[in-house]
Design a protein around this motif. Structure first.
Motif, mmCIF file in Angstrom:
data_model
loop_
_atom_site.group_PDB
_atom_site.id
_atom_site.type_symbol
_atom_site.label_atom_id
_atom_site.label_comp_id
_atom_site.label_asym_id
_atom_site.label_seq_id
_atom_site.Cartn_x
_atom_site.Cartn_y
_atom_site.Cartn_z
ATOM 1 N N LEU B 76 5.162 -10.897 0.403
ATOM 2 C CA LEU B 76 4.408 -9.732 0.844
ATOM 3 C C LEU B 76 5.304 -8.660 1.448
ATOM 4 O O LEU B 76 6.097 -8.917 2.353
ATOM 5 C CB LEU B 76 3.360 -10.142 1.883
ATOM 6 C CG LEU B 76 2.579 -8.997 2.556
ATOM 7 C CD1 LEU B 76 1.733 -8.248 1.539
ATOM 8 C CD2 LEU B 76 1.711 -9.550 3.686
ATOM 9 N N SER B 77 5.159 -7.453 0.928
ATOM 10 C CA SER B 77 5.787 -6.281 1.533
ATOM 11 C C SER B 77 4.694 -5.245 1.748
ATOM 12 O O SER B 77 3.800 -5.107 0.912
ATOM 13 C CB SER B 77 6.873 -5.702 0.625
ATOM 14 O OG SER B 77 7.386 -4.482 1.150
ATOM 15 N N THR B 78 4.753 -4.539 2.869
ATOM 16 C CA THR B 78 3.756 -3.504 3.122
ATOM 17 C C THR B 78 4.436 -2.165 3.366
ATOM 18 O O THR B 78 5.525 -2.100 3.943
ATOM 19 C CB THR B 78 2.874 -3.837 4.343
ATOM 20 O OG1 THR B 78 3.707 -3.952 5.502
ATOM 21 C CG2 THR B 78 2.100 -5.125 4.130
ATOM 22 N N LEU B 79 3.773 -1.128 2.886
ATOM 23 C CA LEU B 79 4.214 0.250 3.101
ATOM 24 C C LEU B 79 3.118 0.946 3.887
ATOM 25 O O LEU B 79 1.960 0.969 3.438
ATOM 26 C CB LEU B 79 4.432 0.959 1.770
ATOM 27 C CG LEU B 79 4.626 2.481 1.812
ATOM 28 C CD1 LEU B 79 5.946 2.841 2.478
ATOM 29 C CD2 LEU B 79 4.588 3.076 0.400
ATOM 30 N N THR B 80 3.437 1.474 5.055
ATOM 31 C CA THR B 80 2.469 2.211 5.849
ATOM 32 C C THR B 80 2.873 3.677 5.884
ATOM 33 O O THR B 80 3.984 4.008 6.323
ATOM 34 C CB THR B 80 2.384 1.669 7.284
ATOM 35 O OG1 THR B 80 2.014 0.287 7.240
ATOM 36 C CG2 THR B 80 1.342 2.437 8.095
ATOM 37 N N VAL B 81 1.974 4.512 5.395
ATOM 38 C CA VAL B 81 2.195 5.958 5.447
ATOM 39 C C VAL B 81 1.584 6.423 6.762
ATOM 40 O O VAL B 81 0.358 6.358 6.934
ATOM 41 C CB VAL B 81 1.540 6.667 4.256
ATOM 42 C CG1 VAL B 81 1.841 8.168 4.297
ATOM 43 C CG2 VAL B 81 2.022 6.067 2.940
ATOM 44 N N THR B 82 2.397 6.835 7.691
ATOM 45 C CA THR B 82 1.903 7.207 9.017
ATOM 46 C C THR B 82 1.595 8.696 9.071
ATOM 47 O O THR B 82 2.255 9.516 8.434
ATOM 48 C CB THR B 82 2.934 6.862 10.095
ATOM 49 O OG1 THR B 82 4.128 7.620 9.850
ATOM 50 C CG2 THR B 82 3.276 5.391 10.083
ATOM 51 N N SER B 83 0.546 9.025 9.840
ATOM 52 C CA SER B 83 0.142 10.412 10.014
ATOM 53 C C SER B 83 0.187 11.152 8.673
ATOM 54 O O SER B 83 0.917 12.132 8.496
ATOM 55 C CB SER B 83 1.075 11.098 11.027
ATOM 56 O OG SER B 83 0.602 12.396 11.323
ATOM 57 N N ALA B 84 -0.619 10.649 7.771
ATOM 58 C CA ALA B 84 -0.584 11.165 6.394
ATOM 59 C C ALA B 84 -1.017 12.616 6.328
ATOM 60 O O ALA B 84 -1.908 13.060 7.076
ATOM 61 C CB ALA B 84 -1.487 10.312 5.514
ATOM 62 N N HIS B 85 -0.386 13.358 5.426
ATOM 63 C CA HIS B 85 -0.741 14.746 5.163
ATOM 64 C C HIS B 85 -1.005 14.911 3.673
ATOM 65 O O HIS B 85 -0.582 14.063 2.871
ATOM 66 C CB HIS B 85 0.388 15.669 5.620
ATOM 67 C CG HIS B 85 0.483 15.777 7.097
ATOM 68 N ND1 HIS B 85 1.385 15.062 7.848
ATOM 69 C CD2 HIS B 85 -0.239 16.500 7.985
ATOM 70 C CE1 HIS B 85 1.223 15.329 9.117
ATOM 71 N NE2 HIS B 85 0.253 16.195 9.242
#
Lengths: 112, 117
Positions: B76-85
């Motif tokens: 498992l790998s996760t990608l979190t896009v923070t404060s998305a625009h």
């Protein structure tokens, strides 16, 4: 800076035509070149090329690599509408564990 | 053959929120996974290399604080896009290297289409 350039960017042909897609590269520490087909979602693997002058073939598709002139071609004969897709080439580098640098892609549309 | 899954396949979120995308190798272990983004009618651009048990390696120009990557296990790998625009709206694809020794093939997930309103 490593560069992988594909041409043409897009192409429209009639069913039954033969097409040749080009991929040229300027990279350091080249290891291999791969071709992928992308329809709607994930790219699917077509070929991996590591040696110059050895043609790889799968059905109507074939590909060859020229390490002296730094390019590869992907040929599709007797095209069908199902061949319509984006074709991507990518290169890998020695010492970088399968990291892929993709080319610009060629969008192929096969019409009836 | 080896299968890589991604979840969700599609997500719509409001500007300013964070979005997490999961990439799983279903029948094999992957110590390394790769994250790509693809804008409409463009090619795949490598964002980062996810390494199990250590920090991710980001490509030049990719903000590590913006795109958080966690490789918590061998599947498992996760990608979190923070404060998305809205400019983060794109197609995000993960991949894992092939299983055969000496091959550079990769197995790609089906991708996640992110739309930020």
């Amino acid at each position: 800076e490593d560069k992988v350039v594909q041409s043409p960017l897009s192409l429209v042909v009639h069913e039954g035509d033969t097409v040749t897609l080009n991929c040229s590269y300027e990279v350091t520490n080249f290891r291999s070149l791969l071709w992928y087909k992308q329809e709607k979602k994930a790219p699917t693997f077509l070929f991996m090329l590591t040696s110059s002058g050895i043609e790889k073939k799968s059905g109507r598709l074939s590909s060859i690599l020229d390490k002296k002139e730094l390019f590869s071609i992907l040929n599709i004969t007797a095209t069908q509408t199902g061949d319509s897709a984006i074709y991507l080439c990518a290169v890998t580098f020695t010492g970088t564990a399968s990291k892929l640098t993709f080319g610009t892609g060629t969008r192929l549309q096969v019409t009836l | 053959g080896a299968v890589v899954s991604q979840h969700p396949s599609r997500v719509i979120c409001k500007s300013g929120t964070s979005v997490k995308i999961e990439c799983r190798s279903l029948d094999f272990q992957a110590t390394t996974m790769f994250w790509y983004r693809q804008f409409p009618k463009q090619s795949l651009m490598l964002m980062a290399t996810s390494n199990e048990g250590s920090k991710a390696t980001y490509e030049q120009g990719v903000e590590k604080d913006k795109f958080l990557i966690n490789h918590a296990s061998l599947t498992l790998s996760t990608l979190t896009v923070t404060s998305a625009h809205p400019e983060d709206s794109s197609f995000y694809i993960c991949s894992a290297p092939g299983l055969l020794t000496g091959t550079d093939t990769q197995y790609f997930g089906p991708g996640t289409r992110l739309t930020v309103l």
